[in-house]
Design a protein around this motif. Structure first.
Motif, PDB file in Angstrom:
ATOM      1  N   GLN A  64       5.224  -6.069  10.472  1.00 28.15           N
ATOM      2  CA  GLN A  64       4.763  -6.297  11.835  1.00 28.15           C
ATOM      3  C   GLN A  64       3.978  -5.055  12.271  1.00 28.15           C
ATOM      4  N   ALA A  65       3.178  -5.191  13.313  1.00 29.94           N
ATOM      5  CA  ALA A  65       2.440  -4.032  13.828  1.00 29.94           C
ATOM      6  C   ALA A  65       3.433  -2.924  14.163  1.00 29.94           C
ATOM      7  N   GLY A  66       3.151  -1.717  13.708  1.00 32.13           N
ATOM      8  CA  GLY A  66       4.021  -0.576  13.954  1.00 32.13           C
ATOM      9  C   GLY A  66       5.011  -0.297  12.828  1.00 32.13           C
ATOM     10  N   ASP A  67       5.246  -1.278  11.942  1.00 29.01           N
ATOM     11  CA  ASP A  67       6.142  -1.057  10.802  1.00 29.01           C
ATOM     12  C   ASP A  67       5.442  -0.204   9.749  1.00 29.01           C
ATOM     13  N   THR A  68       6.211   0.612   9.050  1.00 34.97           N
ATOM     14  CA  THR A  68       5.695   1.360   7.907  1.00 34.97           C
ATOM     15  C   THR A  68       6.706   1.269   6.775  1.00 34.97           C
ATOM     16  N   GLY A 123       1.974   5.908  -1.258  1.00 35.05           N
ATOM     17  CA  GLY A 123       1.986   6.450   0.095  1.00 35.05           C
ATOM     18  C   GLY A 123       2.733   5.540   1.045  1.00 35.05           C
ATOM     19  N   ILE A 124       2.156   5.329   2.230  1.00 34.80           N
ATOM     20  CA  ILE A 124       2.787   4.557   3.299  1.00 34.80           C
ATOM     21  C   ILE A 124       1.899   3.360   3.644  1.00 34.80           C
ATOM     22  N   ALA A 125       2.496   2.154   3.604  1.00 33.58           N
ATOM     23  CA  ALA A 125       1.795   0.926   3.980  1.00 33.58           C
ATOM     24  C   ALA A 125       2.147   0.578   5.424  1.00 33.58           C
TER      25      ALA A 125
END
Length: 170
Positions: A64-68, A123-125
């Motif tokens: 969701q938007a904001g999730d990493t 890295g981070i998605a």
């Protein structure tokens, strides 16, 4: 007696050699594999445990938007910043938008002529919202036409990735 002893020693040696042939030979070390087949950028990473593009698509769908989430995956490079090599987009099957990969702390760049090559990124998605201004900037960097750039009029939500390490298959 001496003759039997020599025959026995030779037979044991033969059996020992035969057993070694049947043992599984060690595979190439990952460090050797990486150095021979990939060119590394950013932090040193290995290809071990990387997800496929299809597996990564499933991860993005669940965000969701904001999730990493931390991730490492392989994909094909669709486009690269033609100005500096400061970002790239990757081909993920089943996604409307290609994830844009940027590099941690703007600390490294990739070659500008690598479209179509296989890459592994770690890295981070995340899911990001990109402003109209940023979209136009990225379109300009990608060499889009003036008409294509002017057609951008709304913010977009798309998969993003902040890479701390990249391997490009040679």
């Amino acid at each position: 007696m001496k003759r039997y002893f020599i025959i026995a020693v030779c037979a044991l040696g033969f059996v020992a050699c035969k057993q070694n042939e049947n043992e599984k030979k060690p595979e190439l070390a990952l460090a050797d594999f990486t150095q021979q087949d990939y060119k590394s950028f950013g932090q040193e990473i290995t290809p071990a445990n990387s997800l496929s593009a299809k597996e990564m698509t499933a991860k993005y769908v669940s965000l969701q938007a904001g999730d990493t989430i931390p991730a490492k995956f392989s994909a094909t490079i669709n486009s690269v910043c033609k100005m500096k090599g400061c970002w790239m987009t990757l081909d993920l099957p089943g996604t409307d938008e290609d994830p844009m990969v940027k590099f941690k702390d703007y600390g490294f760049f990739v070659p500008k002529d690598i479209e179509g090559k296989e890459v592994i990124v770690e890295g981070i998605a995340f899911i990001e919202e990109t402003s109209v201004e940023d979209q136009k900037h990225f379109a300009e960097d990608a060499g889009k036409t003036k008409e294509e750039i002017e057609a951008i009029s709304e913010p977009s939500r798309s998969p993003g990735f902040l890479a701390h390490g990249v391997l490009i298959k040679q």
